[in-house]
Design an enzyme around this catalytic site. Sequence first.
Site, PDB file in Angstrom:
ATOM      1  N   ASP A  96     -75.595  59.555  15.695  1.00  0.00           N
ATOM      2  CA  ASP A  96     -74.752  60.464  16.463  1.00  0.00           C
ATOM      3  C   ASP A  96     -75.510  61.786  16.523  1.00  0.00           C
ATOM      4  O   ASP A  96     -75.525  62.545  15.555  1.00  0.00           O
ATOM      5  CB  ASP A  96     -73.391  60.648  15.788  1.00  0.00           C
ATOM      6  CG  ASP A  96     -72.522  61.642  16.530  1.00  0.00           C
ATOM      7  OD1 ASP A  96     -72.457  61.561  17.774  1.00  0.00           O
ATOM      8  OD2 ASP A  96     -71.908  62.503  15.874  1.00  0.00           O
ATOM      9  N   GLU A 147     -76.025  57.616  20.796  1.00  0.00           N
ATOM     10  CA  GLU A 147     -75.043  57.973  21.811  1.00  0.00           C
ATOM     11  C   GLU A 147     -75.708  58.718  22.957  1.00  0.00           C
ATOM     12  O   GLU A 147     -76.536  59.597  22.747  1.00  0.00           O
ATOM     13  CB  GLU A 147     -73.958  58.850  21.186  1.00  0.00           C
ATOM     14  CG  GLU A 147     -72.825  59.165  22.123  1.00  0.00           C
ATOM     15  CD  GLU A 147     -71.743  59.995  21.467  1.00  0.00           C
ATOM     16  OE1 GLU A 147     -71.252  60.930  22.138  1.00  0.00           O
ATOM     17  OE2 GLU A 147     -71.383  59.708  20.309  1.00  0.00           O
ATOM     18  N   ASP A 190     -69.183  62.839  11.706  1.00  0.00           N
ATOM     19  CA  ASP A 190     -70.485  62.542  12.307  1.00  0.00           C
ATOM     20  C   ASP A 190     -71.040  61.202  11.822  1.00  0.00           C
ATOM     21  O   ASP A 190     -71.614  60.434  12.597  1.00  0.00           O
ATOM     22  CB  ASP A 190     -71.479  63.671  12.022  1.00  0.00           C
ATOM     23  CG  ASP A 190     -71.054  64.984  12.648  1.00  0.00           C
ATOM     24  OD1 ASP A 190     -70.931  65.034  13.888  1.00  0.00           O
ATOM     25  OD2 ASP A 190     -70.814  65.957  11.905  1.00  0.00           O
TER      26      ASP A 190
END
EC number: 3.1.21.10
Length: 174
Positions: free
Chosen positions: A10, A69, A141
């Site tokens: 992430d 991502e 996160d």
Amino acid sequence: MQVKRILGIDPGLRVTGFGLIDQAGQQFAYVQSGCIKSGEGELPQRLKVIFDSIGEIINTYKPDLAVIEKVFVNVNPQSTLLLGQARGAAISAMVARDIPVAEYTALQIKQAVVGNGHAAKEQVQEMVKRLLQLPAVPQADAADALAAAICHAHGGHLGKFATSGYRVKHGRLV
């Protein structure tokens, strides 16, 4: 049955989450997760922290592939550019070590993990906890990174949904 180790990322300039799971068929298990904090220094040094830290994670845990991502334009263009640079440092660290990289949108990740592409962070954290049978919810996160890895674990079977229209170029799905 072959076990595949998946590294989820992430990306973030201040905090980059990471999470590793092992996948054997339809089963997956938690390996490790955490956050990389790049500090407050100059941008190039902060990007180096991300690059080096992901390199250490790869050297330690030896993932077979990685998932990151995708980032879209935010309200603040400067924040989007900085996030893109952090994402680039992460991707570069993975590709430099010959780790194939898949990319998913936040919507795809949330859809695969929660069943709702517009799920709240707390819902993602709770589903990651349940799916990986963790004793507590992971930090946001780290949970997002684990969710990315879970998405790919599901995506291998959702296949067309997750990767249609992509091709492999330099070890990355593009």
